[in-house]
Motif scaffolding. Sequence first.
Motif, mmCIF file in Angstrom:
data_model
loop_
_atom_site.group_PDB
_atom_site.id
_atom_site.type_symbol
_atom_site.label_atom_id
_atom_site.label_comp_id
_atom_site.label_asym_id
_atom_site.label_seq_id
_atom_site.Cartn_x
_atom_site.Cartn_y
_atom_site.Cartn_z
ATOM 1 N N ASP B 164 0.702 -1.275 0.136
ATOM 2 C CA ASP B 164 -0.010 0.135 0.203
ATOM 3 C C ASP B 164 0.897 1.211 0.027
ATOM 4 O O ASP B 164 2.059 1.306 0.181
ATOM 5 N N TYR B 165 0.465 2.571 -0.398
ATOM 6 C CA TYR B 165 1.113 3.389 -0.706
ATOM 7 C C TYR B 165 1.959 4.074 0.557
ATOM 8 O O TYR B 165 3.196 4.682 0.250
ATOM 9 N N LYS B 166 1.573 3.894 1.370
ATOM 10 C CA LYS B 166 2.424 4.465 2.839
ATOM 11 C C LYS B 166 3.876 3.382 3.024
ATOM 12 O O LYS B 166 5.040 4.040 3.120
ATOM 13 N N GLU B 169 5.882 4.432 -0.038
ATOM 14 C CA GLU B 169 6.787 5.654 0.352
ATOM 15 C C GLU B 169 8.097 5.310 1.009
ATOM 16 O O GLU B 169 9.197 5.725 0.746
ATOM 17 N N GLU B 170 7.786 4.339 2.193
ATOM 18 C CA GLU B 170 8.909 3.977 3.040
ATOM 19 C C GLU B 170 9.928 3.464 2.098
ATOM 20 O O GLU B 170 11.235 3.663 2.483
ATOM 21 N N ARG B 172 10.821 2.859 -0.822
ATOM 22 C CA ARG B 172 11.168 3.492 -2.188
ATOM 23 C C ARG B 172 12.290 4.362 -1.459
ATOM 24 O O ARG B 172 13.514 4.249 -2.272
ATOM 25 N N THR B 173 12.284 5.024 -0.443
ATOM 26 C CA THR B 173 13.420 5.773 0.016
ATOM 27 C C THR B 173 14.536 5.082 0.650
ATOM 28 O O THR B 173 15.722 5.377 0.289
ATOM 29 N N ALA B 194 7.367 8.629 -11.170
ATOM 30 C CA ALA B 194 7.952 9.205 -10.122
ATOM 31 C C ALA B 194 8.928 8.050 -9.436
ATOM 32 O O ALA B 194 10.271 8.595 -8.992
ATOM 33 N N GLY B 304 -2.576 11.421 -2.912
ATOM 34 C CA GLY B 304 -1.596 12.041 -1.873
ATOM 35 C C GLY B 304 -1.769 13.419 -1.239
ATOM 36 O O GLY B 304 -2.818 13.895 -0.859
#
Lengths: 364, 365
Positions: B164-166, B169-170, B172-173, B194, B304
């Motif tokens: 899921d998107y959260k 996000e984590e 990916r970084t 992106a 987002g």
Amino acid sequence: MAQIELNEIAHSYIANPKGPADYALKRIHHIWEDGGAYALLGPSGCGKTTLLNIISGLLTPSEGRVLYDGWEVTGLPPEKRNIAQVFQFPVLYDTMTVYDNLAFPLRNRKIAENEVDSRVLEVADILDLTPDLKKKAAGLTADAKQKISLGRGLVRSDVAAILFDEPLTVIDPHLKWHLRRKLKEIHDQLQLTLIYVTHDQVEAMTFADKVMVMFEGEIVQVGTPEELFENPNHTFVGYFIGSPGMNFLPCTLVGNVARVGGTSIILDDEVAALGRKAKGALELGIRPMYLEVHGRAVNGGIPVRIKAVEDQGTFKILTLTLEGQVVRARLPEDKAVPDDMAWVRFPPERTKLFADGRLVKRAG
Amino acid sequence: MGLVLRNVDKTVGGETHLKAINLNFEPGSRNVLLGRTLAGKTSLLRIMAGLDRPSRGSVLIDGRDVTGVSVRKRSVAMVYQQFINYPSLTIYKNIASPLKVSGMNNAEIDRRVRETAKMLHIDDLLDRLPAELSGGQQQRTAIARALVKDAQLLLLDEPLVNLDYKLREELRTELQDIFQRREAIVVYTTTEPAEALMLGGNIVVIDEGRILQTGPTPDVYHNPATLKVAEVFSDPPINYLDGRVNDRYAFLGRDIKIPLSGHLRRLAPGDYTFGIRSNHLFLFRLNAEDAEITAEVELSEINGSETFIHINHYDTFLVVQDVGIHPRKIGSRISVFMNPASLFVYDSSGTLIASPSPGSLAAGR
């Protein structure tokens, strides 16, 4: 269509729950107004499916009552509640035509054939399914099938509400927005009570007029998408809504100054006054897009180290360290990124304060 | 290690999955394969890994032809879309499994497993079974298993797509940091512009089994050579307006008139397609030279921290990316503004004729 009231609902899957940790739903006391478009948004395990099952009647809550337009339905099974449901995967009869699929719920209720016909044609028109009415459902695309599932809910004039459980999971990404638009149109046109359950913030925020954010068995905030973004009531909402989520920095208060380690951040006078009275651990919160980033020392600017820059094309995300803590800032695509130092400013009107995870705000 | 694909084709049951693939991956390079679903990204990765044999052409590692060499004899690690772990083994044993087969001593295995688990923040879950973990933790385990053996070729096939998107996000970084510390060739497939930009390095844009464009990732983003590349490399999709150019003006859409200046000055009269990314359409006028587009709102999509407003300008469908959460009502009339300096221009064959020069875009956001 109906108003749905959840009166002091709580649910535990354990026979003799001892403490709050044993409850999948802690305390839900809420009214869904007739004709509203609602989303129930939360991560997996937050209790949203439990709540959905209580509304539809698949589950009887361990505590509290469910009322439809004031009538108690707590113990009634789904088929006695006049609820229509649209699931992740289309539910329909593959060997029947689209027309017969749409007519099925009505014929099942012994509705006169001329009325069936007029309802089916009307619903097919709304969903752009008219050209497909004579086709077998089996040969259609996933999005057309999901529209038929939806149509089977819409065709009945007696439904109290339509419940959606992650209905766009199987739809191709580039087709999703067409269906989102269709759902919104249907809502505007028919003023139905729609409840949409999802973990996907895009779907929840796009679909609903009011979004309920669930976290650990509680509804932590109910609000318009804009309210959730601008004024999250809870640190979880700040984190979960928006990408990246809100920045949070543990702080102490001295007058109207928030102290983060050795750094001072000036707060709005009213926020600071409320914060001094609040109980619990304080955290300062700011959205990455509201954090001002400067390439040189500016009045009120706090020096930070730039740890990473992520170019996302249409904007950039900066990862900064302030007093050893990570802070994210969002920069427009064409704004130059300073080398390894920057100065940030926290605009007081955009800087929030949270006590034990709850937004510090005026009562009421 | 260097990896070369030379004239690679892949056909399966008469269907072309890959055609005329020529690629050269430098030692230690970061590479992104960007393309839509079914573009051929996975087929290409499998050939690089040695899981599949190309129908034609060859694969060379450090100049040596390895086309028929099995994956077991190559120094390669791969992460898949689905979280693939051994369900009956603990997380520790899952991560250790590639090292066990290599005959490494136990003390070294233990050191590596713990170090890799720590890097992926699963060091306190080592005694658990995969089924007891969340999706994000399961994928972290799969990534740890790929990283633990220090393979020379690290392949990741849309590793974040099922999270899921959260969590996305984590991770990916974190992956950025991890890749930076590796000497392997990293090849990462994605459908998301992106994600491609964040990984940086070099990009291969692929569509229907063919390579459309290659180059440093930001350069390709700012100069998509064809309409197709611009489409694949923009999210939300890039907006197109058909237009006609005469001696002094370009006429776009139904009633948009733009004087030919800046990078548009030397356009020869004729028909063109003009492209503009959604973040270059604004709901307010920023510059005197901005052109106004009148339209009707089709939908406000909230993603987002952005609102994507789908609009209809006389049956040309456009998307405006507005910063923050500001939904607009369906059916309302709005005006949007664009700076002609941010237009891409394509000729009738879909080839890039002019692109906005860097720095020419309006500041102010």
